[in-house]
Design a protein around this motif. Sequence first.
Motif, PDB file in Angstrom:
ATOM      1  N   VAL A 211       7.577  -5.878  -7.283  1.00 16.28           N
ATOM      2  CA  VAL A 211       7.147  -7.155  -6.240  1.00 16.28           C
ATOM      3  C   VAL A 211       7.750  -8.206  -6.563  1.00 16.28           C
ATOM      4  CG1 VAL A 211       5.419  -8.225  -4.942  1.00 16.28           C
ATOM      5  CG2 VAL A 211       5.314  -5.895  -5.089  1.00 16.28           C
ATOM      6  N   PHE A 212       7.462  -8.746  -8.054  1.00 15.36           N
ATOM      7  CA  PHE A 212       7.954  -9.951  -8.410  1.00 15.36           C
ATOM      8  C   PHE A 212       9.647 -10.065  -8.382  1.00 15.36           C
ATOM      9  CE2 PHE A 212       3.734  -9.525 -10.031  1.00 15.36           C
ATOM     10  CZ  PHE A 212       3.033 -10.675  -9.736  1.00 15.36           C
ATOM     11  N   ILE A 213      10.178  -9.108  -8.442  1.00 21.72           N
ATOM     12  CA  ILE A 213      11.766  -9.061  -8.476  1.00 21.72           C
ATOM     13  C   ILE A 213      12.284  -9.695  -7.325  1.00 21.72           C
ATOM     14  CG2 ILE A 213      14.063  -7.921  -8.559  1.00 21.72           C
ATOM     15  CD1 ILE A 213      12.233  -5.839 -10.395  1.00 21.72           C
TER      16      ILE A 213
ATOM     17  N   ALA B  27      10.086 -11.030  -4.590  1.00 19.10           N
ATOM     18  CA  ALA B  27       9.395 -12.094  -4.210  1.00 19.10           C
ATOM     19  C   ALA B  27       9.867 -13.298  -4.607  1.00 19.10           C
ATOM     20  CB  ALA B  27       7.929 -11.943  -4.629  1.00 19.10           C
ATOM     21  N   ILE B  28      10.191 -13.512  -6.049  1.00 20.49           N
ATOM     22  CA  ILE B  28      10.988 -14.758  -6.712  1.00 20.49           C
ATOM     23  C   ILE B  28      12.306 -14.665  -6.257  1.00 20.49           C
ATOM     24  CG2 ILE B  28      11.318 -15.728  -8.738  1.00 20.49           C
ATOM     25  CD1 ILE B  28       8.674 -14.549  -9.794  1.00 20.49           C
ATOM     26  N   GLY B  29      13.024 -13.586  -6.408  1.00 23.17           N
ATOM     27  CA  GLY B  29      14.394 -13.503  -6.212  1.00 23.17           C
ATOM     28  C   GLY B  29      14.824 -14.149  -4.764  1.00 23.17           C
ATOM     29  N   VAL B  30      14.273 -13.779  -3.770  1.00 19.50           N
ATOM     30  CA  VAL B  30      14.750 -14.133  -2.275  1.00 19.50           C
ATOM     31  C   VAL B  30      14.897 -15.613  -2.221  1.00 19.50           C
ATOM     32  CG1 VAL B  30      14.103 -14.299  -0.116  1.00 19.50           C
ATOM     33  CG2 VAL B  30      14.038 -11.909  -1.313  1.00 19.50           C
TER      34      VAL B  30
ATOM     35  N   LEU C 176       0.936  -1.288   0.031  1.00 18.21           N
ATOM     36  CA  LEU C 176      -0.093   0.088   0.147  1.00 18.21           C
ATOM     37  C   LEU C 176       0.877   1.248   0.076  1.00 18.21           C
ATOM     38  CD1 LEU C 176      -3.032  -1.056   2.350  1.00 18.21           C
ATOM     39  CD2 LEU C 176      -3.059  -0.783   0.130  1.00 18.21           C
ATOM     40  N   GLN C 177       2.126   1.366   0.745  1.00 15.78           N
ATOM     41  CA  GLN C 177       2.962   2.260   0.656  1.00 15.78           C
ATOM     42  C   GLN C 177       3.911   2.601  -0.703  1.00 15.78           C
ATOM     43  OE1 GLN C 177       5.405   1.678   4.188  1.00 15.78           O
ATOM     44  NE2 GLN C 177       3.539   1.975   5.552  1.00 15.78           N
ATOM     45  N   ARG C 178       3.527   1.620  -1.610  1.00 17.11           N
ATOM     46  CA  ARG C 178       4.219   1.465  -2.834  1.00 17.11           C
ATOM     47  C   ARG C 178       5.771   1.130  -2.788  1.00 17.11           C
ATOM     48  NH1 ARG C 178       0.598   1.090  -7.141  1.00 17.11           N
ATOM     49  NH2 ARG C 178      -1.446   1.843  -6.517  1.00 17.11           N
ATOM     50  N   ARG C 179       6.084   0.514  -1.791  1.00 17.35           N
ATOM     51  CA  ARG C 179       7.617   0.192  -1.513  1.00 17.35           C
ATOM     52  C   ARG C 179       7.729  -1.280  -2.178  1.00 17.35           C
ATOM     53  NH1 ARG C 179       8.623   1.702   4.673  1.00 17.35           N
ATOM     54  NH2 ARG C 179      10.774   1.160   4.139  1.00 17.35           N
ATOM     55  N   ASP C 180       7.666  -1.541  -3.294  1.00 24.62           N
ATOM     56  CA  ASP C 180       7.447  -2.603  -3.973  1.00 24.62           C
ATOM     57  C   ASP C 180       8.437  -3.915  -3.823  1.00 24.62           C
ATOM     58  OD1 ASP C 180       5.354  -1.315  -4.822  1.00 24.62           O
ATOM     59  OD2 ASP C 180       5.900  -1.549  -7.044  1.00 24.62           O
ATOM     60  N   LEU C 181       9.802  -3.263  -3.851  1.00 20.71           N
ATOM     61  CA  LEU C 181      10.941  -4.262  -3.531  1.00 20.71           C
ATOM     62  C   LEU C 181      10.790  -4.851  -2.130  1.00 20.71           C
ATOM     63  CD1 LEU C 181      13.635  -2.482  -5.604  1.00 20.71           C
ATOM     64  CD2 LEU C 181      12.443  -4.283  -6.085  1.00 20.71           C
ATOM     65  N   TRP C 182      10.775  -3.962  -1.210  1.00 23.96           N
ATOM     66  CA  TRP C 182      10.319  -4.467   0.447  1.00 23.96           C
ATOM     67  C   TRP C 182       9.368  -5.509   0.542  1.00 23.96           C
ATOM     68  CZ3 TRP C 182      14.611  -4.775   3.108  1.00 23.96           C
ATOM     69  CH2 TRP C 182      15.564  -4.004   3.093  1.00 23.96           C
ATOM     70  N   ALA C 183       8.238  -5.133  -0.147  1.00 25.21           N
ATOM     71  CA  ALA C 183       7.030  -5.946  -0.023  1.00 25.21           C
ATOM     72  C   ALA C 183       7.388  -7.249  -0.681  1.00 25.21           C
ATOM     73  CB  ALA C 183       5.754  -5.254  -0.850  1.00 25.21           C
ATOM     74  N   GLY C 184       8.209  -7.304  -1.779  1.00 27.47           N
ATOM     75  CA  GLY C 184       8.553  -8.439  -2.234  1.00 27.47           C
ATOM     76  C   GLY C 184       9.489  -9.371  -1.400  1.00 27.47           C
ATOM     77  N   VAL C 185      10.148  -8.679  -0.651  1.00 22.58           N
ATOM     78  CA  VAL C 185      11.162  -9.290   0.429  1.00 22.58           C
ATOM     79  C   VAL C 185      10.278 -10.073   1.263  1.00 22.58           C
ATOM     80  CG1 VAL C 185      13.042  -8.906   1.875  1.00 22.58           C
ATOM     81  CG2 VAL C 185      13.145  -7.910  -0.157  1.00 22.58           C
ATOM     82  N   ALA C 186       9.462  -9.379   1.967  1.00 24.33           N
ATOM     83  CA  ALA C 186       8.554 -10.155   2.881  1.00 24.33           C
ATOM     84  C   ALA C 186       7.757 -10.998   2.465  1.00 24.33           C
ATOM     85  CB  ALA C 186       7.671  -8.823   3.468  1.00 24.33           C
ATOM     86  N   LEU C 187       7.295 -11.022   1.156  1.00 22.74           N
ATOM     87  CA  LEU C 187       6.626 -12.365   0.871  1.00 22.74           C
ATOM     88  C   LEU C 187       7.551 -13.454   0.411  1.00 22.74           C
ATOM     89  CD1 LEU C 187       3.812 -13.006   0.333  1.00 22.74           C
ATOM     90  CD2 LEU C 187       4.038 -12.203  -2.262  1.00 22.74           C
TER      91      LEU C 187
END
Length: 417
Positions: free
Chosen positions: A202-204, A206-209, A166-177
Amino acid sequence: MLFSQLEPRTARTTGEVVRFALWPIAVMTVLHRVFIKAINGYITDDFAPVYKASLAFLNHREVYTTNFDYVDPHYLYPPSGTLLIAPLALIDPEKSRWLFILINAVAILIAWYLLLRLFKLGMSSIAAPILLLAMFSSETVTNTLVFTNINGCVLLAEVAFIMLLLQRRDLWAGVALGLTLAVKPILAPLLLIALARGQWKVFITAIGVPVALTAIAWPLSKDPMDFVKYTLPYLAESRDYFNSAIVGNGEYYGLPTGLTWLIRVLLGIAVLASLWLLYRYYREDELFFVATASGVLLTAQFLIGSLGQMYYSMMLFPLLLTVVLRNSVLRNWPAWLAIYGFMSYDSWLSTRFLTEGRAAEYLKTTFGWSLLLIVIACVLVDRYLSARREGRLDQGIDPAFLLPAQHDRKERISVEP
């Protein structure tokens, strides 16, 4: 003077009465669940296979040695998950279990606080003790701590993902997921929300981690291919024990395969209808859209997928808290009857009515998840049909009393002489 300062403050409003009554009950419930029920444990022990696998990993021994012919808890995490949890085996099993209980309890408490912030609710609101008490009184939190599994940490990651999205912090959102996907794919459906919102970054992560963790863990594992050969096929199967998904209960009660599929397809249609209406008319109402859609997606996964266990319902807390929003789909009694089914810690096993009690106990979660999806679909479809009938689809499908124009008109009428 000293005693007057120590005198407890007396509530002067209804809100203060609720807070003063519920805070001590909520705090004592948390302490009881963590330090009594969880430490006491139960015959079901999700932690033992995790500790055994962690110890084997650290000593470079085979990890995937589970015999799937038995119904005891199995070790099912991929090598990336094993890498993350391996430090648990650096201390003795008992203290390690206590530490894991504490980690999950703290994660749940942090998730509780973040949920309050997400919905703009303060610690001084009556929602704070109500939510805390509800969470730690539920079956999902209680058994997560008693059985000692990782769901508390997954809940925290889910709430963090929603907030960051919701805060548009996409890369960090992907890390959490991505951290949860490295251990178990239970939150994978939430990627569809990022897709619907066009948040591709987000996918970068979320899949990369999980990919990066797998690359590290693979050469350190003694038998990583055994996860692919034996564990993955087991995960793809449905089972007829400890499984509240439709297919699990269908197999347990011997329902025809065609009937099981018919039920799954019908509920799948209800899910698709809900998701379409949410996307079409609510995606600009970001908090409502993300929290409600995530609940629909996860409930559908638990119910229509191959495996759904009652304590997975912890991931639905963001959906349940949407009840504080004026346009919530949960402001009706059938929704809370459904929530009772999959959240209540009540046991319906009966020494007098054996067959009926066993059926009620085994089916309450399945019926609860099913009713929740049906209620959400019915509320949204009814809103759509009402808006279309009244010719106001261009204003959305919220009930008429929530529309700004209607609200402003009522305000003007009320102040006119």
